[in-house]
Structures are given as C-alpha cells and as structure tokens.
Scaffold this motif. Structure first.
Motif, PDB file in Angstrom:
ATOM      1  N   PHE A 122       6.387  -7.541 -12.819  1.00 33.07           N
ATOM      2  CA  PHE A 122       6.427  -7.077 -11.424  1.00 33.07           C
ATOM      3  C   PHE A 122       6.904  -5.632 -11.354  1.00 33.07           C
ATOM      4  O   PHE A 122       6.465  -4.853 -10.503  1.00 33.07           O
ATOM      5  N   ALA A 125       3.892  -3.650 -12.041  1.00 35.28           N
ATOM      6  CA  ALA A 125       2.977  -3.690 -10.895  1.00 35.28           C
ATOM      7  C   ALA A 125       3.467  -2.785  -9.768  1.00 35.28           C
ATOM      8  O   ALA A 125       2.669  -2.115  -9.094  1.00 35.28           O
ATOM      9  N   ASN A 126       4.775  -2.730  -9.569  1.00 37.33           N
ATOM     10  CA  ASN A 126       5.320  -1.849  -8.531  1.00 37.33           C
ATOM     11  C   ASN A 126       5.111  -0.384  -8.869  1.00 37.33           C
ATOM     12  O   ASN A 126       5.064   0.465  -7.976  1.00 37.33           O
ATOM     13  N   LYS A 129       0.847  -0.185  -8.727  1.00 36.22           N
ATOM     14  CA  LYS A 129       0.257  -0.615  -7.442  1.00 36.22           C
ATOM     15  C   LYS A 129      -1.111  -1.268  -7.632  1.00 36.22           C
ATOM     16  O   LYS A 129      -1.924  -1.325  -6.706  1.00 36.22           O
ATOM     17  N   SER A 131      -3.542  -4.363  -8.013  1.00 32.12           N
ATOM     18  CA  SER A 131      -3.544  -5.764  -7.584  1.00 32.12           C
ATOM     19  C   SER A 131      -3.654  -6.709  -8.780  1.00 32.12           C
ATOM     20  O   SER A 131      -3.093  -7.816  -8.768  1.00 32.12           O
ATOM     21  N   ASP A 133      -2.331  -6.236 -11.703  1.00 25.90           N
ATOM     22  CA  ASP A 133      -1.002  -6.334 -12.307  1.00 25.90           C
ATOM     23  C   ASP A 133      -0.111  -7.282 -11.512  1.00 25.90           C
ATOM     24  O   ASP A 133       0.663  -8.058 -12.089  1.00 25.90           O
ATOM     25  N   PHE A 134      -0.217  -7.229 -10.165  1.00 26.11           N
ATOM     26  CA  PHE A 134       0.564  -8.152  -9.342  1.00 26.11           C
ATOM     27  C   PHE A 134       0.124  -9.599  -9.585  1.00 26.11           C
ATOM     28  O   PHE A 134       0.957 -10.508  -9.674  1.00 26.11           O
ATOM     29  N   LYS A 135      -1.175  -9.810  -9.701  1.00 28.26           N
ATOM     30  CA  LYS A 135      -1.701 -11.157  -9.939  1.00 28.26           C
ATOM     31  C   LYS A 135      -1.230 -11.697 -11.286  1.00 28.26           C
ATOM     32  O   LYS A 135      -0.833 -12.865 -11.400  1.00 28.26           O
ATOM     33  N   ALA A 137       1.461 -10.769 -12.949  1.00 32.43           N
ATOM     34  CA  ALA A 137       2.904 -11.006 -12.858  1.00 32.43           C
ATOM     35  C   ALA A 137       3.188 -12.348 -12.187  1.00 32.43           C
ATOM     36  O   ALA A 137       4.081 -13.096 -12.606  1.00 32.43           O
ATOM     37  N   GLU A 138       2.412 -12.674 -11.166  1.00 28.20           N
ATOM     38  CA  GLU A 138       2.601 -13.947 -10.465  1.00 28.20           C
ATOM     39  C   GLU A 138       2.252 -15.125 -11.378  1.00 28.20           C
ATOM     40  O   GLU A 138       2.933 -16.156 -11.363  1.00 28.20           O
TER      41      GLU A 138
END
Length: 399
Positions: A122, A125-126, A129, A131, A133-135, A137-138
C-alpha cells in the motif's frame, strides 16, 4: 521446549537484514530450547547461491545445535512432537497449517511476520497512484490477514505493525520482536565526510527504487556542490538497471560477505526509501557502527528515532541533498549523530536488549490455548491419510 521452524530457505545473515534477525532469533532460542528447521525450498536455495554456500549456512546452524528436519514438512510433522511451530513469513501458512493442527494438535502456532507485507505494498501504491498496485496490495492484505487469523500468535517487528494488525483483525494475539543487531566498537571518524554507503538486497523492490531515486535525483545536487563525494552500493543481486548506475563517483559492489570494512570506511549511510514497511535493517546496522544516517520518513519508521538527535530525516530530494551536505561539513553535528545513534541501537536493539524479550515471548506461549481444526476437516484429513497409508500406496506402486 521442542520448536519447529518452517521456512522457505535457511537464513543467510550476511545477505539481508531480515535473515540476520531470523538467524539471531534462532541463535538465542537454541540456547534454551531444541530447534528443528524445515527449509522446504532448500533445492531452490542451492540453485540460487550454490551448494557450497548453502552448506556454509547449514554448518552455522549445526554449530548452534539446530537440527535440520526433512524438506518434506509433513514427514517432520509425522515423526516428532513439537510444542511450538513457527512459520517464518505468512506466505506458506495456509499451505501447511491444517497439517500442523492435524499432526500436532497441542502445538502452538506462531507466524513471524518480518514486516506487514500489505502495508509495504500500500505504501508503494500511495507513491505510484497506480490502480493495479492498489489492487495487488488489497489481494496481499486478504491473504496475509487470513494467515495471521488462523495462527495462535503473530510476531510483529514494530509497534506500528502491531497496532495495524490489531486494527485489521479483532482479538488477534501479537508480540513484538524487533531487529537484533550486534554492537561493534564505535570508531570516531575525521573529516572530510564524503564517503557515502548504501546497503540493500536488490531482490527487495524498495531498494531498487531507492538507489535509482538517489542516483538520479539527489546525488547530482550533492556533486554539484562538492564533486569529491563517492557512493558505494553494496548488496546481493543488483539488476542491470542498478549496475548501469556505476560511474566515477558511484561504485556498485554487489554481494559482500563481510560488510565490516565497508562500514568502517564509510562516513555517512544513506537510506532514500520512498516506500516500504517495518524496521529497516540497513539503518540499524549503520547506526550500530556509529555512522550517521540520512533517510526518509519511510526509512526511519518503526525505530523510535528522533530527527536531528540520532538520525536525519528528509522530506524531499532537495532536503535530502542538503542534509547530506550539512552533516558532511558540520563535525559537531556529525559526532552528535554518531554517538547518539550508536547508543540508541545498543540500548534498544542489541542481542542483550532483545534476549529478555525473546524469553518473555516463549514463556508466554504455554498460556495460549491452541486453535482446533473443525470436526469435519479433521475427519476428512483422517480419512485421506488412512486411505493413503493402507491402500493408496498400493495403487501408486503399481503405476
């Protein structure tokens, strides 16, 4: 107590800070307990670093009277009884945990998180930015939390990681075991302070990003003011993109078996990390030699260090360059950071400081009631193993 360690590889304490912590943890445990380690991907480790190097790491463990179990974890679980089973990292907990519960129903299961991996992703991902990378991380978060929730206790490295897990999993049992550092004699250094050092294993993505960030966005600003600065980059598995950074002021050394000479010769340690998680071994190790460290908020997290007292923390590339130049010119500031950083690590993260903590953790484990397999799962596993033992082997032998 009889303790089983399930890990992918044997610890390599001279190649990564996480492995140094892992090895030191085992060393302290082995003084009072019987330790068996099952490195289930040992053949892969041999392919990666060679049979001679792996044998060297095995000999180190044998000298501590640590027993090597079979690389088939299930065989080890069948033939011996354990009081505690510790998984090094969460990644393979779900693969083996039901077998541990089945064959070792009285054993307490711990997972050593090393760092909270989803927190690191995360963090990335921050920064990006992106998407995707956010996916990702989740996805990692769901896998990681599942592993911790199924264990009896999770070992974290920092108070921040501990609080994060308690926020994300209700009623989780945790304990904190930070990085552990040997404390060599601190040497005073004389100016000019122009020798920079970066240490990092390059299988770890944050280190690749950090050295590119420094060499491309920070170091040119330093050299513009003082072209006499030199940077040594030390660590295993540098990719081609890192090797290409070499210049008349940048030296890519790759893997070095003994870093002491490099720490002794360095003046300032840099840790320009832009994402990551947990406690950064490169920072604690540099401070343990009395070397002032310039880093970022990400690099400094987890230690409890104080900016401008025992470390220097930069927010931007310009500030990072300014702080390197400042400490290189200010002998009084240099000595303050050197002494304070050295004493901080010695007081909080030396083997002596953490020995008591490890004893407290192990002594608390018998008070934990181990979780149980569901009745249905236990019946299914009993039927499966009974069938394989009495009938399945006959069919396999005729193929």
């Amino acid at each position: 107590m009889n303790i089983l360690i399930v890990s992918m590889w044997l610890p390599m304490p001279d190649r990564a800070s996480a492995d140094l912590r892992f090895y030191t943890f085992l060393k302290i445990l082995s003084k009072s307990h019987q330790i068996t380690i099952c490195p289930f991907n040992l053949n892969e480790q041999v392919e990666e670093i060679g049979e001679e190097a792996v044998q060297g790491y095995l000999n180190i463990l044998k000298n501590l009277s640590i027993h090597l179990g079979t690389t088939d974890v299930l065989t080890t679980l069948r033939i011996e009884k354990f009081d505690i089973v510790i998984f090094e990292y969460f990644h393979y907990v779900n693969r083996y945990i039901d077998f541990v519960r089945f064959f070792q129903p009285k054993a307490r299961i711990l997972v050593d998180s090393v760092d909270i991996t989803y927190n690191r992703f995360f963090s990335k991902a921050n920064l990006t930015k992106d998407s995707a990378d956010f996916k990702y991380a989740e996805t990692i978060k769901n896998q990681e939390l599942s592993a911790y929730a199924r264990a009896d206790m999770t070992i974290t490295v920092t108070i921040d990681d501990d609080l994060l897990l308690k926020k994300d999993i209700s009623n989780i049992k945790t304990c904190i075991l930070p990085n552990i550092h040997k404390i060599p004699e601190r040497l005073s250094r004389t100016p000019p302070y122009t020798k920079l050092l970066f240490v990092g294993a390059f299988k770890h993505e944050p280190n690749i990003d950090a050295i590119h960030y420094f060499c491309k966005e920070i170091f040119p600003k330093i050299l513009e003011v003082n072209p006499n600065f030199q940077l040594e980059v030390v660590g295993p598995n540098p990719p081609e993109s890192v090797l290409e950074l070499q210049s008349e002021n940048i030296f890519i050394r790759g893997f070095i078996e003994d870093l002491e000479e490099h720490y002794r010769n360095a003046h300032i340690s840099i840790a320009p990390l832009r994402f990551g998680g947990g406690m950064k071994g490169k920072i604690g190790e540099a401070l343990s030699y009395g070397i002032p460290v310039v880093t970022t908020q990400i690099g400094a997290e987890g230690f409890g260090l104080t900016n401008n007292e025992n470390i220097l923390v930069a927010e931007t590339s310009n500030q990072f360059a300014e702080l390197v130049l400042k400490v290189s010119r200010d002998e009084q500031l240099y000595e303050k950071l050197s002494i304070n950083g050295y004493n901080f690590i010695k007081d909080k993260y030396s083997e002596d400081a953490t020995n008591k903590r490890i004893t407290e953790i192990i002594d608390s484990i018998p008070l934990i009631t181990p979780k149980k397999l569901s009745v249905i799962t236990r019946i299914k596993m009993f039927v499966k193993f009974s069938y394989n033992r009495h009938f399945g082997w006959r069919l396999n032998s005729t193929k």
